[in-house]
Design a protein around this motif. Structure first.
Motif, PDB file in Angstrom:
ATOM      1  N   LYS A  80      78.881  -4.929  71.933  1.00  0.00           N
ATOM      2  CA  LYS A  80      79.188  -6.101  71.109  1.00  0.00           C
ATOM      3  C   LYS A  80      77.895  -6.921  70.969  1.00  0.00           C
ATOM      4  N   TYR A  81      77.316  -6.922  69.783  1.00  0.00           N
ATOM      5  CA  TYR A  81      76.067  -7.647  69.570  1.00  0.00           C
ATOM      6  C   TYR A  81      76.285  -9.113  69.219  1.00  0.00           C
ATOM      7  N   ASP A  82      77.432  -9.442  68.679  1.00  0.00           N
ATOM      8  CA  ASP A  82      77.637 -10.789  68.163  1.00  0.00           C
ATOM      9  C   ASP A  82      78.516 -11.654  69.052  1.00  0.00           C
ATOM     10  N   ASP A  83      78.700 -11.261  70.306  1.00  0.00           N
ATOM     11  CA  ASP A  83      79.552 -12.008  71.218  1.00  0.00           C
ATOM     12  C   ASP A  83      78.685 -12.801  72.202  1.00  0.00           C
ATOM     13  N   PRO A  84      78.685 -14.126  72.095  1.00  0.00           N
ATOM     14  CA  PRO A  84      77.821 -14.927  72.971  1.00  0.00           C
ATOM     15  C   PRO A  84      78.247 -14.936  74.436  1.00  0.00           C
ATOM     16  N   THR A  85      79.420 -14.380  74.758  1.00  0.00           N
ATOM     17  CA  THR A  85      79.846 -14.331  76.156  1.00  0.00           C
ATOM     18  C   THR A  85      79.276 -13.126  76.897  1.00  0.00           C
ATOM     19  N   VAL A  86      78.702 -12.186  76.173  1.00  0.00           N
ATOM     20  CA  VAL A  86      78.125 -10.988  76.792  1.00  0.00           C
ATOM     21  C   VAL A  86      76.843 -11.386  77.534  1.00  0.00           C
ATOM     22  N   VAL A  87      76.751 -10.986  78.810  1.00  0.00           N
ATOM     23  CA  VAL A  87      75.580 -11.341  79.609  1.00  0.00           C
ATOM     24  C   VAL A  87      74.666 -10.156  79.902  1.00  0.00           C
ATOM     25  N   ILE A  88      75.156  -8.924  79.707  1.00  0.00           N
ATOM     26  CA  ILE A  88      74.326  -7.744  79.958  1.00  0.00           C
ATOM     27  C   ILE A  88      74.829  -6.601  79.090  1.00  0.00           C
TER      28      ILE A  88
END
Length: 122
Positions: A80-88
């Motif tokens: 997921k490139y557009d999800d600001p909750t992704v941390v790694i």
């Protein structure tokens, strides 16, 4: 908390809609604390979640890394490139990186796990 007690509480609380008095109970508070503060409880609960999802968590250095990589994937298993909750993220080439949320696929490549310190291999 003893892991067996945690498993019992997990069976009672996880995945259910709970009434407010249950959420305010000492037992539920102890359960919540254990999942966030007790490594054995966190690892067990996370492994159960990832097993249910069919995610190969055993190939990761620690449960936190496995969980965060799992959370970085969409329903088709794509990053997921557009999800600001992704941390790694973990890319097919075996690279791990911390995404730069600039609207693109920019990342900072990392060589060590931010949670357990293990050197990451491709």
């Amino acid at each position: 908390m003893e892991l067996e007690k945690f498993k019992e509480l997990h069976t009672r609380f996880f995945g259910r809609e709970l009434q407010e008095e249950v959420l305010q109970s000492e037992e539920y508070e102890a359960y919540e604390e254990a999942i966030h503060e007790d490594e054995a409880c966190y690892n067990w609960a996370t492994a159960e979640k990832l097993k249910r999802q069919g995610f190969d968590y055993k190939s990761y250095c620690c449960m936190m890394m496995a969980d965060k990589v799992f959370e970085s994937l969409d329903e088709e298993g794509e990053v997921k490139y557009d999800d600001p909750t992704v941390v790694i993220n973990k890319w097919d080439e075996g690279l791990y990186g911390i995404p730069v949320h600039d609207g693109g696929a920019t990342m900072v490549v990392i060589n060590y796990c931010p949670w357990c310190g293990t050197k990451l291999s491709k």
